[in-house]
Structures are given as C-alpha cells and as structure tokens.
Design an enzyme around this catalytic site. Structure first.
Site, short mmCIF file in Angstrom:
data_model
loop_
_atom_site.label_atom_id
_atom_site.label_comp_id
_atom_site.label_asym_id
_atom_site.label_seq_id
_atom_site.Cartn_x
_atom_site.Cartn_y
_atom_site.Cartn_z
N SER A 57 0.81 -1.22 0.00
CA SER A 57 0.00 0.00 0.00
C SER A 57 0.84 1.26 0.00
O SER A 57 0.70 2.13 -0.86
CB SER A 57 -0.93 0.01 1.22
OG SER A 57 -1.63 1.24 1.31
N SER A 81 5.20 -12.64 -6.45
CA SER A 81 4.12 -12.05 -5.67
C SER A 81 3.29 -11.11 -6.54
O SER A 81 3.76 -10.61 -7.57
CB SER A 81 4.68 -11.28 -4.48
OG SER A 81 5.45 -10.17 -4.92
N ASP A 113 4.80 -5.23 9.26
CA ASP A 113 5.54 -5.19 10.53
C ASP A 113 6.13 -6.54 10.89
O ASP A 113 7.28 -6.64 11.35
CB ASP A 113 4.62 -4.75 11.66
CG ASP A 113 4.31 -3.26 11.63
OD1 ASP A 113 5.07 -2.51 10.99
OD2 ASP A 113 3.31 -2.86 12.24
N GLU A 114 5.34 -7.61 10.72
CA GLU A 114 5.74 -8.91 11.23
C GLU A 114 6.89 -9.56 10.47
O GLU A 114 7.47 -10.55 10.94
CB GLU A 114 4.54 -9.87 11.26
CG GLU A 114 3.91 -10.17 9.92
CD GLU A 114 2.78 -9.23 9.57
OE1 GLU A 114 1.92 -9.63 8.77
OE2 GLU A 114 2.76 -8.09 10.09
N GLN A 116 9.41 -7.49 8.89
CA GLN A 116 10.52 -6.55 8.74
C GLN A 116 11.79 -6.99 9.46
O GLN A 116 12.89 -6.88 8.92
CB GLN A 116 10.10 -5.16 9.25
CG GLN A 116 9.21 -4.40 8.30
CD GLN A 116 9.03 -2.95 8.73
OE1 GLN A 116 9.85 -2.41 9.48
NE2 GLN A 116 7.98 -2.31 8.24
N HIS A 138 6.39 3.32 9.69
CA HIS A 138 5.80 2.97 10.97
C HIS A 138 6.94 2.49 11.86
O HIS A 138 7.75 1.66 11.43
CB HIS A 138 4.74 1.88 10.82
CG HIS A 138 4.12 1.44 12.12
ND1 HIS A 138 3.79 2.33 13.12
CD2 HIS A 138 3.77 0.21 12.57
CE1 HIS A 138 3.25 1.66 14.14
NE2 HIS A 138 3.23 0.38 13.83
N GLU A 225 -5.38 2.05 17.02
CA GLU A 225 -5.88 0.84 16.36
C GLU A 225 -6.63 -0.06 17.34
O GLU A 225 -7.68 -0.62 17.02
CB GLU A 225 -4.71 0.05 15.76
CG GLU A 225 -4.04 0.72 14.57
CD GLU A 225 -2.74 0.05 14.17
OE1 GLU A 225 -2.21 0.40 13.11
OE2 GLU A 225 -2.25 -0.82 14.93
N GLU A 257 -28.60 -0.56 11.54
CA GLU A 257 -28.50 0.47 12.58
C GLU A 257 -27.14 0.49 13.28
O GLU A 257 -26.69 1.55 13.71
CB GLU A 257 -29.60 0.25 13.63
CG GLU A 257 -31.00 0.45 13.08
CD GLU A 257 -31.22 1.85 12.50
OE1 GLU A 257 -30.60 2.82 12.99
OE2 GLU A 257 -32.01 1.97 11.55
N GLU A 261 -24.86 2.21 9.03
CA GLU A 261 -24.98 3.66 9.17
C GLU A 261 -23.79 4.29 9.88
O GLU A 261 -23.69 5.52 9.95
CB GLU A 261 -26.29 4.01 9.89
CG GLU A 261 -27.52 3.68 9.05
CD GLU A 261 -28.81 4.23 9.63
OE1 GLU A 261 -28.73 5.09 10.54
OE2 GLU A 261 -29.88 3.81 9.18
#
Length: 363
Positions: A57, A81, A113-114, A116, A138, A225, A257, A261
């Site tokens: 991303s 990939s 993260d996991e 790196q 990050h 988060e 509901e 929304e």
C-alpha cells in the site's frame, strides 16, 4: 500565536501553506513543528538512490510519487508475488531486498511489521554502508528493537497519515497527505534534511509534515488501532448487533443500525469533528449522544484503555505479536476464522449485495 486546533485546521487548507511556513503551533501543554515545501530541498536527493523495499500500500504510492518528483527509485520486491507484478506494471524493475539495500542510499522498509525484522537481519543489514539513511513509515520494529541499525546508520521515519492510494491520488492532483517525521537519537542534521527532502518527494510537505518521535508515532498508532479504530469499534458494533438480535429484532435491522450507518457518522467526524456530527444529526440523536454515550464508555472503559496503553508502552503487546508470528500466527489465524463466521458478517454479506453503489469487498 495560533492555537493547535486552529493551526491544524489551517494545515488542511492549501491556501494557508505560506502562512504556516515553519510555524510552531502551540496548545496548553505542547508545541509541534510543521514543515512545508519551503523547508525541504528536493535537490538533496538528486544524486541519491532511494530503495523502496516492499511494494504494498505505502510502497507503491511512495515509489511512484518519488519517481514523478525526479528521484532515482529502485524497488525491492519478492518475485512471484502480486506486488512484484504490480511494480512491473508501473514501470519498475524489482530486485531482491538485498540488492535494493546494496544499491540504495536511502533505504525505506515498507514491508508488513511482522516480517521486517527477519528481512532486515537477513537481507538489509549486511548490505548497509556508513552514511546510508534507514527509513520506515511505521516505527514498530525500530522502537521495539526488532531492527537495530549498525553504527554509522541514522534512522528516519516519514509516515503519511493516510493509506497509500490516497497518498498517490492526492499527489497526482497536486496536493499531499499530511505526514509525520521522526529521527533516531543522535541523527545528524544531514539525515534530517534528507528525510524532509524525501517527505517532499512523496508530497507530504504540500499538506504539512509534523515532527514527532519514534516512540510517540508507534505507541499512539497502536493505541488508536486497538481501542478505537479497529478493536474498539469492532467490539462495539458486534455487541450492539448481538443485543438487538437477542432482544428479538431482525438481524437485518440490527446490521443497518449498528454497522451500515456508522459510515454516515464517521464521514461527519472526518469532515468536521464531533461538533459537526452533532450539528448534522437530529436533536433526538444529539441528546442520546450526550446522555447515553457516557453510559457505554464509562470510567471502567477508560481504565481499561489506560491498561492497554501501559501494555503498549512496556512492550508487552509487541512481545505478544512477535511471539505470535514466531508460532506461525496460530492463535491469530484461529480468531480470524471465528470472527469471519460471526452472524453480523453473514447478514452483512447478503445485505451488501443489495447495495451495488458501495463496491462491496468480501473476504
């Protein structure tokens, strides 16, 4: 002097950039530094190679923005990939993480993260040279010592406060997503200037770049988060859905509901904060907000939030997540399977088929 609230409102107004040029914004207990285009010198990157390791991303957005800013960019991405194929389709010629690190002057690790820490130890660290700038968007792995740079290597964080597709689309339109910048302890002024140049290259200085620290970025990101954006909201929505269904109401009504929304309200938050949301809804809804909301999020809830923050600050959460990955994510994947079968997901999948305009995503 502008207050923090007024200043941040102006940050989002591109017409006010010069007014807030290098302005220190103040609130009752803090001051923040905001950098804009005039504070960053893109020419510092002219003879540098920027290695983007990970074309996900953030990777795809930052790599393309930097290239469009005239920078020399090399992409490190695993062959076979989907992201490798995506990088090729965008005109890059991906190489291994090791090769990218060896060729880069600025090396930005934008992998999940996991993974790196392991990739850094195996492929990146052996190829670093004195004077390189190691970067991330990050701070998890650097703050929690999964990435420990060798002597002579400064670290910098440049973190856009938006997903990659927004970082890219705003840049293409001539704008930029506000970003954060942080430097490792003892980092040189040269590294600061390079990091600011990088932020300019991805469009961050168009929106404003706020100075922070690795600890502050990492800990506030994890806290947000866990207690609001993912954990808190998910738990609240599920509990409300279950309460209505258990009381005999149709699951479809409960879904509309308690989940569907929610977007209407979040969009109002996004545009103008709590006050704009309250202005936009009915007086009945506003009164219910004031009188019933505090009965849901109580002092006990806030105490649990403080406990979660303490677990983040102490490294307890980081240890749990690191060990979970060492165990092949066994518990994580079990919870994921269970959550995907929750009744709210079953009902929602059917209802979203009725709403073609939302471009439903099912996983």
């Amino acid at each position: 002097m502008l207050t923090l609230l007024a200043g941040l409102a102006l940050i989002l107004d591109s017409n006010s950039k010069q007014l807030l040029h290098s302005l220190t914004l103040e609130s009752t207990n803090m001051a923040i530094k905001v950098y804009y285009d005039d504070d960053a010198d893109l020419s510092l990157l002219k003879n540098k190679t920027i290695a983007i390791i990970g074309y996900g991303s953030q990777g795809h957005a930052q790599a393309q923005n930097l290239r469009d800013s005239g920078c020399n960019v090399i992409v490190g991405q695993r062959p076979g990939s989907a992201n490798y194929d995506l990088a090729v389709s965008h005109g890059f010629k991906p190489v291994s993480a090791a090769d990218a690190a060896a060729q880069g002057d600025l090396i930005n690790v934008l992998l999940p993260d996991e993974v790196q820490g392991d990739v850094f130890k195996a492929d990146i660290k052996p190829n670093l040279k004195t004077g390189n700038l190691l970067m991330c968007s990050h701070g998890f792995n650097i703050h929690f010592n999964q990435i420990v740079p060798p002597q002579g290597i400064d670290c910098a964080l440049v973190a856009p406060k938006g997903p990659g597709h927004l970082v890219r689309s705003e840049y293409v339109k001539g704008g930029g997503v506000p970003s954060l910048i942080a430097l490792s302890e003892g980092a040189s002024e040269t590294s600061r200037k390079l990091a600011l140049a990088y932020a300019k290259g991805i469009g961050g200085t168009r929106g404003g770049v706020i100075e922070t620290s690795f600890a502050e970025e990492t800990e506030t990101d994890l806290f947000g988060e866990q207690v609001v954006l993912c954990g808190g909201v998910s738990a609240l929505v599920k509990a409300a859905f279950e309460t209505l269904v258990e009381a005999g109401y149709q699951p479809e009504m409960a879904y509309f509901e308690c989940m569907h929304e929610l977007k209407l309200i979040v969009d109002l938050f996004y545009q103008g904060g709590l006050n704009y949301m309250r202005y936009s809804v009915s007086n009945t809804a506003e009164y219910g907000d004031y009188t019933r909301g505090p009965r849901i999020v109580t002092d006990q809830t806030k105490a649990e939030m403080k406990k979660i923050l303490s677990e983040i600050q102490s490294g307890q959460f980081a240890r749990e997540w690191i060990l979970e990955n060492k165990a092949n994510q066994a518990g994580f994947k079990a919870v994921r399977r269970r959550e995907r079968a929750h009744p709210i997901e079953v009902v929602g999948k059917q209802l979203r088929k009725m709403m073609t305009w939302i471009n439903a995503k099912e996983y």
